[in-house]
Design an enzyme around this catalytic site. Structure first.
Site, PDB file in Angstrom:
ATOM      1  N   HIS A 216       0.792  -1.219   0.000  1.00 39.75           N
ATOM      2  CA  HIS A 216       0.000   0.000   0.000  1.00 39.75           C
ATOM      3  C   HIS A 216       0.823   1.267   0.000  1.00 39.75           C
ATOM      4  CE1 HIS A 216      -4.261  -1.334   0.323  1.00 39.75           C
ATOM      5  NE2 HIS A 216      -3.577  -2.444   0.195  1.00 39.75           N
ATOM      6  N   SER A 220      -0.067  -0.982  -6.289  1.00 41.30           N
ATOM      7  CA  SER A 220       0.189  -2.117  -7.168  1.00 41.30           C
ATOM      8  C   SER A 220       0.951  -1.688  -8.410  1.00 41.30           C
ATOM      9  CB  SER A 220      -1.138  -2.737  -7.625  1.00 41.30           C
ATOM     10  OG  SER A 220      -1.669  -3.546  -6.628  1.00 41.30           O
ATOM     11  N   LYS A 244     -13.886  -7.907  -8.597  1.00 39.12           N
ATOM     12  CA  LYS A 244     -13.124  -8.700  -9.563  1.00 39.12           C
ATOM     13  C   LYS A 244     -12.418  -9.859  -8.840  1.00 39.12           C
ATOM     14  CE  LYS A 244      -9.634  -7.977 -13.124  1.00 39.12           C
ATOM     15  NZ  LYS A 244      -8.706  -6.994 -13.706  1.00 39.12           N
ATOM     16  N   ASP A 245     -11.828  -9.565  -7.662  1.00 39.75           N
ATOM     17  CA  ASP A 245     -11.139 -10.604  -6.892  1.00 39.75           C
ATOM     18  C   ASP A 245     -12.121 -11.679  -6.409  1.00 39.75           C
ATOM     19  OD1 ASP A 245      -8.765  -9.378  -7.286  1.00 39.75           O
ATOM     20  OD2 ASP A 245      -8.407  -8.800  -5.204  1.00 39.75           O
ATOM     21  N   GLU A 288       6.237 -33.820  -2.315  1.00 41.04           N
ATOM     22  CA  GLU A 288       5.026 -33.251  -2.892  1.00 41.04           C
ATOM     23  C   GLU A 288       5.402 -32.497  -4.162  1.00 41.04           C
ATOM     24  OE1 GLU A 288       6.083 -33.200   0.324  1.00 41.04           O
ATOM     25  OE2 GLU A 288       4.661 -31.951   1.401  1.00 41.04           O
TER      26      GLU A 288
END
Lengths: 431, 308
Positions: A216, A220, A244-245, A288
């Site tokens: 922040h 972004s 959107k997320d 894994e």
């Protein structure tokens, strides 16, 4: 966080709290008013998805821990007790086990997106470092979680991985003894792994808060890799990006729950349905899937110490990427040569994952005389070469494409941007 | 100097031969999954319970329990499965009364009672399937040193989850049951021709590379030959034959039928919640798909006037 907040408390209680602890305006600035570049594409949703997966893992994990017994004689059967007798236990366990894989998928895409668009470059180095720290903590947490069912792969995976620490000069033996809580993988190992597996996710959560805080401050990055200049270049986080997320999270949940309900063991190993037995070594010990590229690097280096250094180095080298990349241009969109090397890097990573689980002496794709080992060595060289040679050198010699003036100009065209700016100014004057 | 050089060459050659032999004998010839020329193909059974909508055939699970009880249970324990599971929904679904009778056929040590004495009582639905041996050592002693594994999870502990399962919409569990089916039907009395031919081939290659090559021969020893067992040598003698059980529902007890029934029973034992998992899964996915559609509509509406 850095004062984007437009929050003004309306109620008396809100004002009272705001004067004493401005937590609501803090959250408001983080998730509501935060300005985000308008041109973010769908590759930017994976941060939110990873956050969602972390919460899924913590919630299912806490409930599983209520029914699990971390004892070498009882752990395996307590997991089966969860599968058979605990109400919805099978769903919790399958969600947790597949959730770990899906968390890693989200984080891998998130990291690669950062690499493609140069998100790690100034002023976002600390953001990148914190992200890498989260990834490293996830590796440790995932490994210890896989040990808890105390099946054959749990036990032998733990044996193989803890043995890596033996190669540390001078104190390697002591580190290993400390990890084991004795002189072999046994009940004390299981106990401490359980304790740490419960602790680390909350450490991750703490670092996630720092990661978001560090996001922040500069805001972004975006597909163009240029900083927003005007108000016109950004949209508020809510409702534009929250929605959107959320949409992307639901899509991702469809994939997660396909595995949980219809193919829950696909990403696991059959041998882990055999109780741990220190006297019987499985034919192939396979970690894994999310560790496979690093396991391939380990196996490709013909020296134990070198292999372990290579494996951990492959992860640690990612921490210094912001200082290895010399390019002034962030986004691969304007770096035609980097784009090619980047996609080779991605393909190479998948190839390394393949080498992590096949026999090293077999022929590569059946090509006579070309062993998997040979090709995996070439892959390992490319992996490190990408960071050590390509990133620093390419930044100096690459001819990049011209950058647009601003995000809004790139999105709307020069005239469109001017038109929109005039409209915005008129609306503001009216207000 | 020359001597040293010769030594190195000879060591290198021996290493190469060793690798060749390792890869062709233990690597190709004896590894499951790899296919020797002339060996029979493993069969992929069309399981009723496979796939997104697949459910168990109750009668088949009941027959499978009969095969387990009359044949497998003589050597194998199934500790994680309780008698009460046999009447739960999504399983063989025997009636509760029938399960009480089935359980009471066996005894279990319980206690201590009020006087501090251990006592023997009939099994109840809450108890596990009986173990044939008191402990692992007793089991090994009775089986020529080999330990018959517990069967509770065997169907999930065998076979691999393949990408085909992922893309064909099949449940990832068929690998284990196909393996069990093929294993149970894969016994032959004599070492088959393709093994001898492979030996011959490996020996020819070995001798070509090194005249001092020691010939390898497949020795069965006390083991039994099975087409589908890793290394082809299995301690367990063929457990099932035609009519080794007499089905109470009148189904003809061919070897294939018994193998299919018991494999289905074993996957149920390993994954008793499979039916409810799938039926809830369909609802969850439908819900999420509709929700995703709605989310998309809202998202589009919000972004309607924003070019990005």
């Amino acid at each position: 966080m850095s004062g984007h907040s437009t929050y003004v408390p309306k109620s008396d209680a809100g004002k009272w709290l705001e004067e004493r602890l401005p937590i609501i305006s803090l959250m408001h600035s983080a998730a509501v008013s935060m300005p985000n570049p308008r041109n973010l594409n769908y590759w930017w949703v994976f941060g939110g998805i990873a956050m969602f997966m972390l919460i899924v893992q913590i919630v299912t994990g806490i409930i599983l821990a209520m029914h699990y017994t971390p004892h070498a004689d009882m752990a395996f059967n307590s997991v089966e007790h969860i599968m058979r007798d605990v109400n919805w236990g099978w769903m919790l366990r399958y969600t947790h086990a597949n959730g770990a894989s899906m968390f890693f998928i989200a984080v891998y895409i998130h990291i690669l997106r950062g690499m493609y668009y140069g998100s790690y470059k100034a002023p976002r180095e600390v953001l990148w470092l914190l992200g890498m720290l989260i990834y490293l903590l996830m590796m440790a947490t995932g490994f210890m979680g896989y040990v808890l069912p105390w099946g054959q792969m749990s036990f032998w995976g733990a044996t193989v991985i803890t043995n890596f620490f033996e190669v540390v000069p001078f104190i390697g033996d002591d580190i290993r003894t400390l990890l084991w809580g004795g002189f072999a993988v046994d009940n004390p190992t299981l106990n401490r792994f359980f304790s740490l597996h419960y602790l680390l996710p909350f450490v991750i959560l703490g670092v996630v808060v720092l990661h978001i805080w560090a996001l922040h401050v500069p805001g972004s990055n975006n597909p163009l890799g240029i900083e927003p200049k005007t108000k016109q270049d950004t949209m508020s986080f809510h409702p534009y990006f929250t929605m959107k997320d959320l949409y992307a999270i639901v899509l991702f949940a469809i994939v997660l729950f396909y595995f949980v309900f219809f193919n829950p063991n696909f990403m696991g190993h059959p041998d882990n349905y055999i109780p741990a037995n220190s006297l019987v070594t499985p034919a192939h010990i396979v970690p894994e899937w999310y560790y496979l590229p690093f396991y391939a690097i380990l196996r490709s280096i013909p020296d134990k110490l070198g292999g372990v250094v290579g494996m951990f180095g492959a992860i640690l080298i990612m921490f210094v990427v912001p200082w290895l990349d010399t390019s002034k241009v962030r986004s691969a969109k304007f770096r035609p040569a980097y784009r090619i090397f980047f996609w080779i890097f991605v393909f190479n990573g998948i190839l390394l994952g393949y080498f992590g689980q096949v026999s090293t002496t077999d022929d590569f794709l059946g090509i006579h005389g070309v062993t998997n080992l040979l090709v995996s060595r070439i892959s390992t060289i490319y992996y490190f070469g990408f960071f050590i040679v390509i990133l620093p050198v390419l930044g100096l010699i690459e001819k990049t494409k011209p950058l647009p003036n601003s995000i809004s100009e790139a999105v709307l065209g020069v005239e469109g941007a001017a038109e929109e700016a005039a409209l915005l100014a008129a609306a503001e004057a009216k207000a | 100097m020359n001597n040293l050089k010769q030594n190195i060459t000879s060591i290198a050659r021996k290493t190469a031969i060793a690798l060749l032999v390792v890869s062709s004998v233990s690597g190709s010839a004896l590894a499951a999954g790899d296919h020797l020329e002339g060996a029979p193909e493993a069969k992929h059974v069309d399981w009723s319970w496979a796939g997104v909508f697949g459910t168990f055939d109750r009668a088949q699970l009941q027959r499978g329990y009969q095969v387990y009880k009359e044949v497998c249970a003589n050597c194998h324990a199934m500790d994680l499965v309780k008698f009460r599971n046999l009447s739960q929904s999504g399983g063989p679904e025997f009636s509760e009364a029938a399960v009480k009778v089935l359980a009471a056929e066996y005894e279990i040590e319980d206690g201590p009672d009020a006087e501090g004495e251990m006592f023997i009582r009939p099994r109840e639905p809450k108890d596990s399937m009986p173990a044939p041996f008191a402990n692992n050592n007793a089991a090994k002693a009775s089986n020529g040193g080999a330990l018959p594994p517990d069967l509770s999870l065997i169907a999930k502990a065998r076979g691999h989850y393949s990408f085909k399962d992922l893309f064909m919409g099949r449940d990832g569990l068929t690998g284990g049951t196909n393996y069990i089916y093929n294993l149970l039907t894969g016994y032959v009395d004599e070492v088959p021709e393709y093994i001898l031919e492979n030996d011959h081939h490996v020996n020819e290659m070995g001798k070509e590379a090194d005249p001092n090559f020691t010939e390898q021969h497949f020795e069965l020893g006390d083991s039994n030959f099975n087409h589908f067992y890793e290394g082809y040598k299995i301690a367990m003698a063929a457990p099932l034959f035609e009519d080794s059980v007499e089905y109470t529902d009148g189904t003809a007890a061919t070897l294939e039928q018994q193998a299919e029934d018991v494999a289905s029973f074993l996957i149920w034992a390993a994954e008793p919640k499979m039916e409810i998992r799938k039926s809830i899964g369909i609802k969850v996915l439908l819900y999420l798909i509709i929700l995703a559609g709605l989310m998309y509509a809202v998202k589009r509406r919000i972004w309607e006037n924003v070019r990005h």
